[in-house]
Each structure stands twice: as structure tokens, then as C-alpha cells.
Scaffold this motif. Structure first.
Motif, PDB file in Angstrom:
ATOM      1  N   ARG A 158       5.761  -3.653   4.294  1.00  0.00           N
ATOM      2  CA  ARG A 158       5.848  -3.812   5.748  1.00  0.00           C
ATOM      3  C   ARG A 158       7.250  -4.288   6.080  1.00  0.00           C
ATOM      4  O   ARG A 158       7.835  -5.092   5.356  1.00  0.00           O
ATOM      5  N   ARG A 159       7.787  -3.793   7.189  1.00  0.00           N
ATOM      6  CA  ARG A 159       9.116  -4.236   7.606  1.00  0.00           C
ATOM      7  C   ARG A 159       9.067  -5.715   7.974  1.00  0.00           C
ATOM      8  O   ARG A 159       8.149  -6.168   8.648  1.00  0.00           O
ATOM      9  N   ALA A 166       6.121  -7.183   0.606  1.00  0.00           N
ATOM     10  CA  ALA A 166       5.345  -6.329  -0.290  1.00  0.00           C
ATOM     11  C   ALA A 166       3.928  -6.868  -0.454  1.00  0.00           C
ATOM     12  O   ALA A 166       3.710  -8.082  -0.491  1.00  0.00           O
ATOM     13  N   TYR A 167       2.971  -5.942  -0.562  1.00  0.00           N
ATOM     14  CA  TYR A 167       1.558  -6.283  -0.735  1.00  0.00           C
ATOM     15  C   TYR A 167       0.984  -5.503  -1.915  1.00  0.00           C
ATOM     16  O   TYR A 167       1.193  -4.296  -2.032  1.00  0.00           O
ATOM     17  N   LEU A 168       0.243  -6.199  -2.753  1.00  0.00           N
ATOM     18  CA  LEU A 168      -0.460  -5.533  -3.843  1.00  0.00           C
ATOM     19  C   LEU A 168      -1.545  -4.639  -3.273  1.00  0.00           C
ATOM     20  O   LEU A 168      -2.316  -5.060  -2.404  1.00  0.00           O
ATOM     21  N   VAL A 169      -1.627  -3.397  -3.781  1.00  0.00           N
ATOM     22  CA  VAL A 169      -2.594  -2.459  -3.245  1.00  0.00           C
ATOM     23  C   VAL A 169      -3.552  -1.958  -4.326  1.00  0.00           C
ATOM     24  O   VAL A 169      -4.517  -1.276  -4.027  1.00  0.00           O
ATOM     25  N   ASP A 170      -3.304  -2.314  -5.582  1.00  0.00           N
ATOM     26  CA  ASP A 170      -4.149  -1.861  -6.679  1.00  0.00           C
ATOM     27  C   ASP A 170      -4.284  -2.987  -7.695  1.00  0.00           C
ATOM     28  O   ASP A 170      -3.341  -3.295  -8.416  1.00  0.00           O
ATOM     29  N   ALA A 171      -5.467  -3.605  -7.744  1.00  0.00           N
ATOM     30  CA  ALA A 171      -5.704  -4.731  -8.659  1.00  0.00           C
ATOM     31  C   ALA A 171      -6.590  -4.330  -9.824  1.00  0.00           C
ATOM     32  O   ALA A 171      -7.165  -5.174 -10.505  1.00  0.00           O
ATOM     33  N   GLU A 172      -6.703  -3.046 -10.063  1.00  0.00           N
ATOM     34  CA  GLU A 172      -7.636  -2.505 -11.054  1.00  0.00           C
ATOM     35  C   GLU A 172      -7.427  -3.097 -12.447  1.00  0.00           C
ATOM     36  O   GLU A 172      -8.377  -3.314 -13.193  1.00  0.00           O
ATOM     37  N   THR A 173      -6.168  -3.352 -12.804  1.00  0.00           N
ATOM     38  CA  THR A 173      -5.849  -3.853 -14.143  1.00  0.00           C
ATOM     39  C   THR A 173      -5.599  -5.358 -14.155  1.00  0.00           C
ATOM     40  O   THR A 173      -5.168  -5.903 -15.170  1.00  0.00           O
ATOM     41  N   GLY A 174      -5.838  -6.039 -13.045  1.00  0.00           N
ATOM     42  CA  GLY A 174      -5.468  -7.447 -12.921  1.00  0.00           C
ATOM     43  C   GLY A 174      -6.430  -8.422 -13.571  1.00  0.00           C
ATOM     44  O   GLY A 174      -7.578  -8.094 -13.881  1.00  0.00           O
TER      45      GLY A 174
END
Length: 414
Positions: A158-159, A166-174
Motif C-alpha cells: 500500500r502506498r 508491506a503486508y503478508l498475504v500468504d502464511a501457508e508455510t509460516g
């Protein structure tokens, strides 16, 4: 197993979506063609009752794990997309089982990194994207979160005034831990290095990378940026007992980076007159919280910093130095910020969020004033900005891309 939807449901229409169809077969009238990043999974955006949701088709195990992790990050106020629900027990019209689905709320005014680019990724844009990615990774690590797949592709931007958030959008491996280990941090940094190198090579092969950008040097740079920021936030500092102003300077540097310090551990070094100082950084968003407390505006960190600077200028210009800060903030909100945002034509207000609009208008006023040799005033700057700048900007609240430009292989993970 019957169809089951688990989560914080805020729209009953979600259950009525065609869950008996694979996502890639959903009818066009349900789909919102938003800009999409690269994903291993099929992702679709749908709009219901004015809200946009991202839906990702994924196995039940990973859908439930990612949903739980996103909620944990939401609870910690970490920068990540907001989870809505998990859909399990899906069966196709042919009776065959379908993958589960993860539903998240679409982050308004956010863009995948490829949509930020205007044709070619230029060095200054890349620098701002990398700074945002590094801050995101550091914030996650401070919260004990191991990402496992840090990359530009798994991030939304986002500006944020002249920068990006910055925002995390994929936590699949977290994985979330009470505290991240050094080994986990090192592995995350190495993954970020490899992923970024691959992304730069991909852009270079497609002719989308500025010729001055070296993919390998860029990948090396992100690790250096990370280590510098991590050291600033966490490293011990040795000072002489009389040099307490150095401690104050350290706190101010951390505040300028957007982080708050909850407490300091101060310990005397044995046999010397020196002190070992260790800051406990507990949260980011220093300026965000101050602006929210004073005005109720919930914006990004750099936007908050810019708005607070304008508020402070308003205080000085109106001779309000000795007035209560909350009273001054109320006047600034009513006399400056709200009238400026209200002056934007309704059909243009979706182009940028209000705080970003205000920031860009202030920048435009500065440029106009430099050119004119005197302050042109806020009203003139607003009119000029609308007529000469805003009219040419895309609508970032829900940016629509023409179907012919949307590649089926480029889909944004929720």
C-alpha cells in the motif's frame, strides 16, 4: 462430510457461493478482476454487499493452518491480510471431493508488486519496495513469526506517503513461536534472498527490469538491509555512565523508524564505569498510534508522520504552541484535513485513500510554491492536483484490469 464454513462470518451470502464448483469454473458475474500476483493456487476475488473477498483453493490441512496463523498475526496487530473463514467438505457436482477454501478480506488500496510497476521496475521503486519488505520481515520476526516463503510475490503493498507499507498475504508455510530462533531467522533471510533473486531474474527475462538493476546485487542488498534494521532495533549498546544523551538519541532513532521502546535494560559492565544498554522494542507504529489518539485517523506509519508534521505546522502558524495538543488536533482535523479530502470529487475518491491524497496534495503544494516563488495556498493546490494529477491516476481502491491483460497464471494469494 457436509459443507462447513468456519470463521468470523460477516456476510451470509458467503455460504451461498457456488462451493460445488472448482474456483476456476466460477461464473464471471461473481468475479472481480483485481490485479493479481503469482500463486501456486487458484485464487478468485468476489464482491458481496460492497465488500471484496479473496478466496484461495487449498487442501484442508493448509487452509486451517493458514487461517489460524493469520488470526494469530491479526491478534498481534502484525501487517497481514485479515482471515474471514475456512470452507471444508466441498463436493463437486459430479460427487468428487474438492479442495477446501480459505477466505480473506481484500486489503483495500493494496497492490501486488507487479501492479506497482509502470512498465519497467525502476531503481527508486525497487528501493522503496525492498525497504517495505525488510520492515515487514523484521516486524514478523519481532513477533516470533517464521515466514518460510518471504518474497515480493507473497506480499501486498500500500502506498505510504513517499514509501510503501508491506503486508503478508500468504502464511501457508509460516510458524508462530514465543520467540524466533537465530536459525529460523537465518533461514528466512536466505529464503528471501533466493526468492528475490529469482523474481529479479524473471523480470529481467521479461524486459521489465531497469537495465541498471543487477539481480544478484539486489538479492544481496535485501539481506544487508535486514541486518542493519535488526541490529538497530535489538543490539546492545555500551555507553559511559555520563553519556545518557546517547540513550535518548537511540530511542529517538528507533521512534524515527516507527518503533516504540517499552523499557531499557541497563547493566554495569564489571570493573568499568560503562553501562550496557539493551532496548526492548515492543511495537511498531509509533506515529500511527499518536495520530490515532489525537484525531481518530488510522493510517500507515509514514502517512501518520507526514500528517503529524502538518499538524505541528498548523500549531505554529496559528500561534497555538501553548494550547492542549488534543484541541489543536481537533481544529486541524476540522479546518484542514477534512475540508481538503471533501474537496475531492466523489467519483475520484476511490483512486487513493484519504491520507495518501492529503500527502500528495501537500507535495503538490510544495512544487507549485517552488515554481511560483511563494506559497500558493492549500485551496489552489487542491484544485491543481485534481485537474493535473489525480485525474490521470488509476482507481486503487478496487483497481480493475481488462480481461485480456489478466493472465490465468498470475493470481494473488489471499
Amino acid at each position: 462430510m457436509p459443507l462447513q464454513m468456519t470463521g468470523a462470518l460477516d456476510d451470509p451470502e458467503l455460504i451461498r457461493l457456488p462451493w460445488d464448483l472448482p474456483l476456476e469454473e466460477w461464473p464471471d458475474h461473481l468475479i472481480v478482476p483485481l490485479p493479481r500476483g503469482i500463486s501456486r493456487h487458484v485464487v478468485r476475488f468476489v464482491r458481496l454487499a460492497g465488500r471484496v473477498y479473496a478466496i484461495k483453493e487449498i487442501s484442508e490441512r493448509y487452509a486451517k493452518t493458514e487461517y489460524r496463523l493469520l488470526w494469530d498475526l491479526h491478534r498481534l496487530d502484525a501487517p497481514a491480510v485479515e482471515p474471514v473463514a475456512v470452507v471444508t467438505g466441498r463436493t463437486g457436482r459430479d460427487g468428487e471431493p474438492l479442495d477446501s477454501a480459505l477466505i480473506t478480506r481484500h486489503l483495500q488500496f493494496s497492490l501486488p508488486y507487479r501492479a506497482v510497476m509502470s512498465g519497467t521496475l525502476r531503481p527508486d521503486t525497487l528501493t522503496r519496495l525492498l525497504d517495505a519488505l525488510v520492515v515487514l520481515l523484521v516486524r514478523l520476526h519481532l513477533n516470533g513469526f517464521y515466514w518460510g516463503d518471504c518474497s515480493l510475490s507473497n506480499t501486498l503493498f500500500r502506498r505510504d506517503a513517499g514509501a510503501f507499507a508491506a503486508y503478508l498475504v500468504d502464511a501457508e508455510t509460516g510458524e508462530l513461536h514465543p520467540m524466533i530462533s537465530e536459525g529460523q531467522r537465518a533461514h528466512d533471510i536466505e529464503i528471501a534472498h533466493v526468492n528475490l533473486f529469482g523474481e529479479m531474474l524473471d523480470l529481467q527475462a521479461g524486459g521489465m527490469l531497469h537495465e541498471s538493476i543487477d539481480p544478484e546485487a539486489t538479492a544481496d542488498d535485501i539481506t544487508e538491509r535486514y541486518h542493519r534494521l535488526w541490529a538497530e532495533l535489538t543490539q546492545d549498546e555500551v555507553i559511559e555512565e555520563v553519556d545518557w544523551h546517547l540513550v535518548e538519541q537511540r530511542v529517538r532513532r528507533l521512534n524515527s523508524l516507527g518503533f516504540d521502546v517499552a523499557e531499557m535494560l541497563v547493566r554495569r559492565k564489571a570493573g568499568t564505569g560503562r553501562l550496557l544498554v539493551r532496548p526492548k522494542v515492543v511495537d511498531s507504529g509509533h506515529h500511527q498510534r499518536r495520530l490515532l489518539r489525537l484525531t481518530g485517523l488510522d493510517v500507515e506509519e509514514n502517512q501518520a508522520r507526514r500528517l503529524l508534521n502538518d499538524l505541528d505546522s498548523f500549531r505554529v502558524q496559528n500561534g497555538l504552541r501553548h494550547e492542549d495538543e488534543a484541541i489543536v488536533a481537533h481544529r486541524w482535523l476540522a479546518e484542514v484535513f477534512q475540508p481538503t479530502v471533501a474537496a475531492i470529487p466523489p467519483d475520484m475518491r476511490g483512486k487513493l485513500e484519504p491520507a495518501q491524497l492529503f500527502h500528495e496534495i501537500l507535495d503538490h503544494r510544495w512544487y507549485l510554491s517552488e515554481e511560483a516563488g511563494h506559497d500558493v495556498g492549500l485551496q489552489a493546490a487542491v484544485r491543481s492536483y485534481i485537474d493535473n494529477v489525480l485525474v490521470h491516476k488509476p482507481d486503487e481502491k478496487a483497481l480493475i484490469v481488462p480481461p485480456e491483460m489478466a493472465s490465468p497464471n498470475e493470481m494473488s494469494s489471499p
